[in-house]
Motif scaffolding. Structure first.
Motif, PDB file in Angstrom:
ATOM      1  N   ARG A   1       1.505   9.677 -18.981  1.00 37.83           N
ATOM      2  CA  ARG A   1       1.344  10.985 -18.354  1.00 37.83           C
ATOM      3  C   ARG A   1       0.393  10.961 -17.167  1.00 37.83           C
ATOM      4  NH1 ARG A   1       0.675  14.635 -23.891  1.00 37.83           N
ATOM      5  NH2 ARG A   1       2.888  14.613 -24.498  1.00 37.83           N
ATOM      6  N   GLY A   2      -0.231   9.825 -16.910  1.00 38.00           N
ATOM      7  CA  GLY A   2      -1.162   9.726 -15.787  1.00 38.00           C
ATOM      8  C   GLY A   2      -2.560  10.230 -16.087  1.00 38.00           C
TER       9      GLY A   2
ATOM     10  N   VAL B   1      -8.710  10.296 -26.046  1.00 33.40           N
ATOM     11  CA  VAL B   1      -8.198  10.145 -24.679  1.00 33.40           C
ATOM     12  C   VAL B   1      -9.208  10.657 -23.658  1.00 33.40           C
ATOM     13  CG1 VAL B   1      -6.438  10.983 -23.069  1.00 33.40           C
ATOM     14  CG2 VAL B   1      -5.776  10.153 -25.332  1.00 33.40           C
ATOM     15  N   GLN B   2      -9.790  11.823 -23.908  1.00 27.87           N
ATOM     16  CA  GLN B   2     -10.719  12.397 -22.944  1.00 27.87           C
ATOM     17  C   GLN B   2     -12.022  11.604 -22.869  1.00 27.87           C
ATOM     18  OE1 GLN B   2     -11.221  16.690 -23.070  1.00 27.87           O
ATOM     19  NE2 GLN B   2      -9.079  16.995 -23.638  1.00 27.87           N
ATOM     20  N   ALA B   3     -12.443  11.008 -23.980  1.00 30.14           N
ATOM     21  CA  ALA B   3     -13.657  10.185 -23.938  1.00 30.14           C
ATOM     22  C   ALA B   3     -13.450   8.957 -23.054  1.00 30.14           C
ATOM     23  CB  ALA B   3     -14.047   9.758 -25.352  1.00 30.14           C
ATOM     24  N   ILE B   4     -12.279   8.308 -23.172  1.00 38.28           N
ATOM     25  CA  ILE B   4     -11.988   7.167 -22.305  1.00 38.28           C
ATOM     26  C   ILE B   4     -11.875   7.622 -20.855  1.00 38.28           C
ATOM     27  CG2 ILE B   4     -10.364   5.302 -21.799  1.00 38.28           C
ATOM     28  CD1 ILE B   4      -9.486   5.431 -24.749  1.00 38.28           C
ATOM     29  N   ALA B   5     -11.186   8.729 -20.634  1.00 38.14           N
ATOM     30  CA  ALA B   5     -11.022   9.247 -19.274  1.00 38.14           C
ATOM     31  C   ALA B   5     -12.364   9.598 -18.641  1.00 38.14           C
ATOM     32  CB  ALA B   5     -10.109  10.469 -19.289  1.00 38.14           C
ATOM     33  N   ALA B   6     -13.312  10.029 -19.467  1.00 41.52           N
ATOM     34  CA  ALA B   6     -14.637  10.396 -18.961  1.00 41.52           C
ATOM     35  C   ALA B   6     -15.445   9.179 -18.520  1.00 41.52           C
ATOM     36  CB  ALA B   6     -15.404  11.166 -20.032  1.00 41.52           C
ATOM     37  N   GLY B   7     -15.099   7.986 -19.051  1.00 40.54           N
ATOM     38  CA  GLY B   7     -15.840   6.781 -18.703  1.00 40.54           C
ATOM     39  C   GLY B   7     -16.495   6.096 -19.886  1.00 40.54           C
ATOM     40  N   SER B   8     -16.193   6.575 -21.100  1.00 41.71           N
ATOM     41  CA  SER B   8     -16.772   5.964 -22.299  1.00 41.71           C
ATOM     42  C   SER B   8     -16.007   4.701 -22.681  1.00 41.71           C
ATOM     43  CB  SER B   8     -16.730   6.954 -23.468  1.00 41.71           C
ATOM     44  OG  SER B   8     -17.446   8.133 -23.152  1.00 41.71           O
ATOM     45  N   ASP B   9     -16.679   3.841 -23.454  1.00 41.30           N
ATOM     46  CA  ASP B   9     -16.106   2.563 -23.846  1.00 41.30           C
ATOM     47  C   ASP B   9     -15.903   2.437 -25.358  1.00 41.30           C
ATOM     48  OD1 ASP B   9     -16.334   1.522 -21.137  1.00 41.30           O
ATOM     49  OD2 ASP B   9     -18.484   1.411 -21.534  1.00 41.30           O
ATOM     50  N   LEU B  10     -16.942   2.719 -26.114  1.00 37.36           N
ATOM     51  CA  LEU B  10     -16.915   2.547 -27.560  1.00 37.36           C
ATOM     52  C   LEU B  10     -16.830   3.938 -28.183  1.00 37.36           C
ATOM     53  CD1 LEU B  10     -16.996   0.130 -29.481  1.00 37.36           C
ATOM     54  CD2 LEU B  10     -19.496   0.304 -29.510  1.00 37.36           C
ATOM     55  N   LEU B  11     -15.756   4.175 -28.923  1.00 36.80           N
ATOM     56  CA  LEU B  11     -15.442   5.521 -29.409  1.00 36.80           C
ATOM     57  C   LEU B  11     -15.740   5.615 -30.895  1.00 36.80           C
ATOM     58  CD1 LEU B  11     -11.957   5.674 -27.650  1.00 36.80           C
ATOM     59  CD2 LEU B  11     -14.192   6.246 -26.669  1.00 36.80           C
TER      60      LEU B  11
END
Length: 380
Positions: free
Chosen positions: A351-352, A315-325
């Protein structure tokens, strides 16, 4: 190979075996796809997952399940590590397994050269010197020719992505980069020139590259396999220069990989770059104006897993702006991880913490390179 690296590899094999044994309890549920979400958001989350597997042959239960999940659209990309590399025939069998369905995953591997070259002369591949040796003995044009040959070999086998080149500055005492000669130079212009040769050489064969390790791993004094490498006291703005040069070129890499690097002056909360919005969105996307795919280093590495679980990491990686996890899914093997990831993202949206638009935008960036990669492989 150092004693420390040998012991770490042995420990990983043991952890991987134990994790696989425990994870097999949930294997039947994952195999038959029970409780599998099938909507637009679930498909987008699947496209964001770059997942590893246990074993070195197509008989591996982990590999067979991952191939099945890829065919269902639950996983968009697969990566190979040294633990997955057996004989040439076994590698070919694995690639046939992953390429057997109508919905094929992107297939990625580390093929930098030197110690980080999974496919070697024993597999019929041209040996690639380490980056430092390339820069010391070849011109950028000569390096490009060598990398083009390596790219043709990767493409012929069926790979789409090479997780390189390294754009870090060369510090010989760095335990993850410098001691293995993985960096080209201390001079940003030289680093950029040879990294560009790498990217263009592999691209000429249809192989997509991921420049790494943003925002600069070179002067770290610790190894991010064990914990976040704190570069707060050693990092300077000059370490952005090689990235800025390459990203501004006519042949910018389609992907940039972030490292598990703690940089407190930029991200005061102490989160490593892979899960840090000030670094991924602030430095890379806004300051350097990068619009391509941002891929994380393995979120199962100690640098992240010691401070948060997979749910928070994804979740935090996507929120940070990452695409491929990137999730190796080996030491704590979870056959249901792709399904759980969809649930984690839904909860974060409710949860926003994330927005659906954020997830869909990331998926579209990944889909763009997927179309590019699969079109290149079909034309081979």
């Amino acid at each position: 190979m150092t004693v420390r690296r040998t012991l770490r590899r042995l420990r990983r094999y043991v952890q991987g075996g134990l994790g696989m044994a425990i994870g097999m309890l949930a294997y039947p549920i994952a195999w038959f796809g029970w409780f599998r979400p099938r909507d637009k958001l679930a498909a987008a989350v699947g496209d964001l997952l770059l997942v590893g597997f246990y074993g070195a042959s197509s008989a591996s239960p982990s590999a067979r399940l991952l191939a099945r999940q890829a065919r269902r659209g639950q996983v968009g990309a697969v990566f190979f590590v040294d633990q997955n590399i057996g004989t040439a025939e076994e590698i070919a069998g694995l690639l046939r397994l992953f390429r057997s369905g109508a919905s094929q995953p992107l297939l990625a591997i580390d093929h930098e050269g030197g110690i980080v070259q999974r496919l070697t002369a024993a597999h019929g591949f041209t040996p690639l010197p380490a980056a430092r040796d390339i820069a010391a003995t070849m011109s950028p044009a000569e390096a490009r020719s060598l990398y083009a040959q390596a790219g043709r070999e990767l493409a012929a086998l069926g790979f789409h992505i090479n997780l390189g080149p390294v754009l870090d500055v060369d510090e010989p005492t760095n335990p993850a980069i410098g001691v293995f000669g993985r960096a080209y130079s201390t001079d940003p212009e030289h680093i950029a020139a040879y990294a560009q040769a790498f990217i263009e050489g592999f691209a000429s064969a249809g192989i997509l590259c991921a420049a790494k390790h943003f925002p600069g791993h070179g002067r770290a004094v610790s190894d991010s396999h064990d914990g976040a490498a704190d570069i707060s006291a050693t990092w300077t703005e000059a370490e952005l220069d090689p990235f800025a040069r390459v990203l501004a070129s006519n042949h910018a890499p389609p992907m940039v990989m972030t490292g598990h690097l703690r940089l407190d002056p930029v991200a005061p909360d102490g989160r490593p770059a892979t899960v840090s919005a000030p670094i991924v969105t602030g430095l890379l996307r806004e300051r350097l104006r990068y619009q391509g795919v941002v891929v994380t280093d393995d979120l199962d590495m100690g640098a992240v897993s010691h401070i948060m679980g997979r749910e928070d990491a994804i979740v935090q990686a996507i929120a940070a702006g990452s695409d491929l996890l990137m999730v190796k899914n080996l030491f704590g093997y979870d056959p249901l991880m792709p399904q759980r990831a969809v649930s984690w993202v839904r909860t974060a949206i409710a949860r926003g913490v994330l927005s659906e638009e954020q997830v869909m935008a990331a998926a579209e960036r990944v889909r763009a390179i997927r179309r590019q990669a699969l079109a290149s492989s079909r034309s081979e």
